[in-house]
Design a protein around this motif. Sequence first.
Motif, PDB file in Angstrom:
ATOM      1  N   THR A 385      48.445  50.673 -51.529  1.00  0.00           N
ATOM      2  CA  THR A 385      47.326  51.614 -51.592  1.00  0.00           C
ATOM      3  C   THR A 385      46.643  51.470 -52.946  1.00  0.00           C
ATOM      4  OG1 THR A 385      48.802  53.327 -52.420  1.00  0.00           O
ATOM      5  CG2 THR A 385      48.353  53.349 -50.051  1.00  0.00           C
ATOM      6  N   TRP A 386      45.366  51.771 -52.972  1.00  0.00           N
ATOM      7  CA  TRP A 386      44.635  51.754 -54.239  1.00  0.00           C
ATOM      8  C   TRP A 386      43.432  52.664 -54.122  1.00  0.00           C
ATOM      9  CZ3 TRP A 386      45.135  47.769 -50.779  1.00  0.00           C
ATOM     10  CH2 TRP A 386      43.974  47.300 -50.141  1.00  0.00           C
ATOM     11  N   THR A 387      42.943  53.113 -55.257  1.00  0.00           N
ATOM     12  CA  THR A 387      41.728  53.925 -55.241  1.00  0.00           C
ATOM     13  C   THR A 387      40.528  52.985 -55.237  1.00  0.00           C
ATOM     14  OG1 THR A 387      41.911  54.049 -57.630  1.00  0.00           O
ATOM     15  CG2 THR A 387      42.678  55.963 -56.403  1.00  0.00           C
ATOM     16  N   PRO A 388      39.414  53.394 -54.596  1.00  0.00           N
ATOM     17  CA  PRO A 388      38.274  52.490 -54.492  1.00  0.00           C
ATOM     18  C   PRO A 388      37.711  52.118 -55.866  1.00  0.00           C
ATOM     19  CG  PRO A 388      37.871  54.560 -53.307  1.00  0.00           C
ATOM     20  CD  PRO A 388      39.181  54.705 -53.999  1.00  0.00           C
ATOM     21  N   VAL A 389      37.269  50.886 -55.990  1.00  0.00           N
ATOM     22  CA  VAL A 389      36.642  50.412 -57.232  1.00  0.00           C
ATOM     23  C   VAL A 389      35.133  50.403 -57.026  1.00  0.00           C
ATOM     24  CG1 VAL A 389      36.394  48.434 -58.774  1.00  0.00           C
ATOM     25  CG2 VAL A 389      38.631  48.984 -57.789  1.00  0.00           C
ATOM     26  N   PRO A 390      34.370  51.054 -57.909  1.00  0.00           N
ATOM     27  CA  PRO A 390      32.911  51.011 -57.766  1.00  0.00           C
ATOM     28  C   PRO A 390      32.441  49.549 -57.742  1.00  0.00           C
ATOM     29  CG  PRO A 390      33.562  52.492 -59.562  1.00  0.00           C
ATOM     30  CD  PRO A 390      34.804  51.781 -59.111  1.00  0.00           C
ATOM     31  N   ALA A 391      31.502  49.267 -56.903  1.00  0.00           N
ATOM     32  CA  ALA A 391      30.888  47.925 -56.809  1.00  0.00           C
ATOM     33  C   ALA A 391      31.771  46.887 -56.128  1.00  0.00           C
ATOM     34  CB  ALA A 391      30.451  47.400 -58.181  1.00  0.00           C
ATOM     35  N   ALA A 392      32.939  47.279 -55.658  1.00  0.00           N
ATOM     36  CA  ALA A 392      33.763  46.303 -54.933  1.00  0.00           C
ATOM     37  C   ALA A 392      33.286  46.221 -53.484  1.00  0.00           C
ATOM     38  CB  ALA A 392      35.232  46.685 -54.992  1.00  0.00           C
ATOM     39  N   ALA A 393      32.902  45.006 -53.061  1.00  0.00           N
ATOM     40  CA  ALA A 393      32.487  44.800 -51.670  1.00  0.00           C
ATOM     41  C   ALA A 393      33.689  44.448 -50.810  1.00  0.00           C
ATOM     42  CB  ALA A 393      31.450  43.685 -51.605  1.00  0.00           C
ATOM     43  N   GLY A 394      34.793  44.137 -51.459  1.00  0.00           N
ATOM     44  CA  GLY A 394      36.018  43.798 -50.739  1.00  0.00           C
ATOM     45  C   GLY A 394      37.167  43.682 -51.718  1.00  0.00           C
ATOM     46  N   TYR A 395      38.337  43.468 -51.148  1.00  0.00           N
ATOM     47  CA  TYR A 395      39.536  43.302 -51.967  1.00  0.00           C
ATOM     48  C   TYR A 395      40.342  42.143 -51.400  1.00  0.00           C
ATOM     49  CZ  TYR A 395      38.280  48.081 -53.245  1.00  0.00           C
ATOM     50  OH  TYR A 395      37.594  49.179 -53.660  1.00  0.00           O
ATOM     51  N   VAL A 396      41.188  41.578 -52.232  1.00  0.00           N
ATOM     52  CA  VAL A 396      42.150  40.597 -51.740  1.00  0.00           C
ATOM     53  C   VAL A 396      43.539  41.096 -52.119  1.00  0.00           C
ATOM     54  CG1 VAL A 396      42.880  38.190 -51.684  1.00  0.00           C
ATOM     55  CG2 VAL A 396      40.471  38.737 -52.110  1.00  0.00           C
ATOM     56  N   VAL A 397      44.350  41.318 -51.091  1.00  0.00           N
ATOM     57  CA  VAL A 397      45.755  41.663 -51.331  1.00  0.00           C
ATOM     58  C   VAL A 397      46.495  40.348 -51.526  1.00  0.00           C
ATOM     59  CG1 VAL A 397      47.821  42.738 -50.339  1.00  0.00           C
ATOM     60  CG2 VAL A 397      45.551  43.732 -49.906  1.00  0.00           C
ATOM     61  N   ARG A 398      47.243  40.257 -52.601  1.00  0.00           N
ATOM     62  CA  ARG A 398      47.969  39.008 -52.856  1.00  0.00           C
ATOM     63  C   ARG A 398      49.437  39.312 -53.108  1.00  0.00           C
ATOM     64  NH1 ARG A 398      44.565  34.664 -53.628  1.00  0.00           N
ATOM     65  NH2 ARG A 398      42.390  35.229 -53.986  1.00  0.00           N
ATOM     66  N   TRP A 399      50.277  38.366 -52.758  1.00  0.00           N
ATOM     67  CA  TRP A 399      51.687  38.522 -53.064  1.00  0.00           C
ATOM     68  C   TRP A 399      52.340  37.162 -53.255  1.00  0.00           C
ATOM     69  CZ3 TRP A 399      49.326  39.413 -48.497  1.00  0.00           C
ATOM     70  CH2 TRP A 399      49.902  38.993 -47.293  1.00  0.00           C
ATOM     71  N   ARG A 400      53.492  37.183 -53.871  1.00  0.00           N
ATOM     72  CA  ARG A 400      54.191  35.929 -54.188  1.00  0.00           C
ATOM     73  C   ARG A 400      55.679  36.222 -54.269  1.00  0.00           C
ATOM     74  NH1 ARG A 400      52.993  37.897 -59.584  1.00  0.00           N
ATOM     75  NH2 ARG A 400      54.883  37.613 -60.851  1.00  0.00           N
ATOM     76  N   PRO A 401      56.508  35.216 -54.019  1.00  0.00           N
ATOM     77  CA  PRO A 401      57.941  35.408 -54.260  1.00  0.00           C
ATOM     78  C   PRO A 401      58.157  35.775 -55.728  1.00  0.00           C
ATOM     79  CG  PRO A 401      57.547  33.360 -53.059  1.00  0.00           C
ATOM     80  CD  PRO A 401      56.202  33.869 -53.517  1.00  0.00           C
ATOM     81  N   THR A 402      59.208  36.513 -56.005  1.00  0.00           N
ATOM     82  CA  THR A 402      59.394  37.025 -57.368  1.00  0.00           C
ATOM     83  C   THR A 402      59.526  35.912 -58.398  1.00  0.00           C
ATOM     84  OG1 THR A 402      61.780  37.115 -57.077  1.00  0.00           O
ATOM     85  CG2 THR A 402      60.530  39.122 -56.547  1.00  0.00           C
ATOM     86  N   ASP A 403      59.941  34.721 -57.973  1.00  0.00           N
ATOM     87  CA  ASP A 403      60.116  33.629 -58.940  1.00  0.00           C
ATOM     88  C   ASP A 403      58.996  32.595 -58.870  1.00  0.00           C
ATOM     89  OD1 ASP A 403      60.767  32.566 -56.488  1.00  0.00           O
ATOM     90  OD2 ASP A 403      62.481  31.417 -57.221  1.00  0.00           O
ATOM     91  N   ALA A 404      57.892  32.916 -58.181  1.00  0.00           N
ATOM     92  CA  ALA A 404      56.770  31.980 -58.117  1.00  0.00           C
ATOM     93  C   ALA A 404      55.832  32.208 -59.290  1.00  0.00           C
ATOM     94  CB  ALA A 404      56.005  32.155 -56.804  1.00  0.00           C
ATOM     95  N   GLN A 405      55.196  31.122 -59.757  1.00  0.00           N
ATOM     96  CA  GLN A 405      54.317  31.233 -60.919  1.00  0.00           C
ATOM     97  C   GLN A 405      53.032  31.973 -60.588  1.00  0.00           C
ATOM     98  OE1 GLN A 405      52.409  27.660 -62.176  1.00  0.00           O
ATOM     99  NE2 GLN A 405      52.202  28.327 -64.272  1.00  0.00           N
ATOM    100  N   ASN A 406      52.439  31.632 -59.447  1.00  0.00           N
ATOM    101  CA  ASN A 406      51.155  32.233 -59.112  1.00  0.00           C
ATOM    102  C   ASN A 406      51.191  32.768 -57.685  1.00  0.00           C
ATOM    103  OD1 ASN A 406      48.474  33.056 -59.578  1.00  0.00           O
ATOM    104  ND2 ASN A 406      48.011  31.161 -60.673  1.00  0.00           N
ATOM    105  N   TRP A 407      50.144  33.502 -57.324  1.00  0.00           N
ATOM    106  CA  TRP A 407      50.079  34.153 -56.007  1.00  0.00           C
ATOM    107  C   TRP A 407      50.087  33.110 -54.909  1.00  0.00           C
ATOM    108  CZ3 TRP A 407      51.062  39.008 -56.855  1.00  0.00           C
ATOM    109  CH2 TRP A 407      50.762  39.520 -58.118  1.00  0.00           C
ATOM    110  N   THR A 408      50.903  33.280 -53.900  1.00  0.00           N
ATOM    111  CA  THR A 408      51.008  32.302 -52.820  1.00  0.00           C
ATOM    112  C   THR A 408      50.421  32.815 -51.507  1.00  0.00           C
ATOM    113  OG1 THR A 408      53.222  33.125 -52.269  1.00  0.00           O
ATOM    114  CG2 THR A 408      53.104  31.257 -53.792  1.00  0.00           C
TER     115      THR A 408
END
Length: 467
Positions: A385-408
Amino acid sequence: MRNTAAAFAMGLLATLSATAFAGPPPPPPGPDAALRVPRAAAGEVSEARLHATVEKLVGFGTRHTLSSMSDPTRGIGAAERWVAEEFGRYSAACGGCLEIVTPEEEFKGQRAPGGVRIRDVVAIQRGTGDPNRVVLITGHIDSRVTDVMNATSDAPGANDDGSGTAAVIEAARVLSKRKFAGTIVYGVLMGEEQGLYGGKTLADYAKAQGWQVEADLNNDIVGNSLGADGIRDNTHVRIFSEGPRWQGHEDLAARQRSLGGENDAPGRNISRWLDLLADRIAIGLDVRQVWRNDRFGRGGDHSEFLNLGFPAVRFTVAIENYDQQHQDLRTEKGVQYGDTIDKMDFPYLRKVTQLNVAALAALAAAPMPPEPKVEGAVSTDTTLTWTPVPAAAGYVVRWRPTDAQNWTQSLRVSGATTRQVLPHVRVDDWVFGVSSVAADGSESPVASAVPDGGFHPYAPQPAPARR
Ligand SMILES: [Zn+2]
């Protein structure tokens, strides 16, 4: 690990609702069209301009913080006046788009026992949509030789930190020709070598102004590519970032022990975002993320921003040359010591400046990252969950394994969404975050759904109850 992650992801994609688009993730900062302006601005960065600026700065003899503030041609005062004039010229060329301020603060310390008045030179380019959201680029103008108290010997400070100062000034020249939703601040800082005083002065100023600081890109030693041992690297820049937030760390530690987040301070997510941006703009410069706040046992002005809870990272060359930092100008046993302009690599400095310019443009165009929360303990699903961000036309939910360097993994959702369930995703096994996307596709860095992963200064909260 990859196969496991892929299996998780495929299970997820099969079960997500049709309202969410679950295609392959466009890496930040958004689709190609959104990078048009950052790329164009980066393309205008001039090697000749960078060279001329460093040459000009070196020409002031010394820029030691305790050198003369009033001498018309030698010392830090003359250098600062020239920077203010230069900002003024850019502002005149853009119809007064830059406001030039000189925040001041008094300090006393081991390296300034008699006290010193610090004065930064700062140009502010107000945003047209979201002016209180601020991204900064900073470099320090002061220089030194072997004895940090020596304010009279020639201290060219070409690379440390004429290079960073030149990057700041060139960014102002290029970006002031354009308009951005968020505010961009160009900070030339004094007193770094005496104790990070200029960084503190500008961070305090930002706080007093009530700025919502999204990022400080601090550039300190960004213009050489050859080490004293002959190792050369002109295709990488190091970006240093803190993992756990320093501000509030004592209170945060208990929540991080329970909920994670040791690797997800906002600065760390800026580092991840910059790494992807560098790949996307393809200027022949890769980011080497270094996951520590600064070089081993050393410091820089970005730490003063972090101390106030403002996200910040440090840019530094891939290969430092210790014979050319903090040295009296001399030749010993055939080795030349000193921070002189002839040792610099200006094509390399141009690339580092290009990455900064593209980053500032992309950050200023994208909305503020949201402040996500995650739940899912003892559940088969995870809910963000998140509160709306002014001017955001969309969002990207991202996740990664705990030991990964970047979002997968990623999931794009509409600007009306502020809650997303991820069925069959077990919260224990992943780190989650959300980025904001502007109407033109510009994507903010990810804010992680960890204790104080948001890009706001730290806010104390009670430790969580254990389930
Ligand atoms: Zn420095």
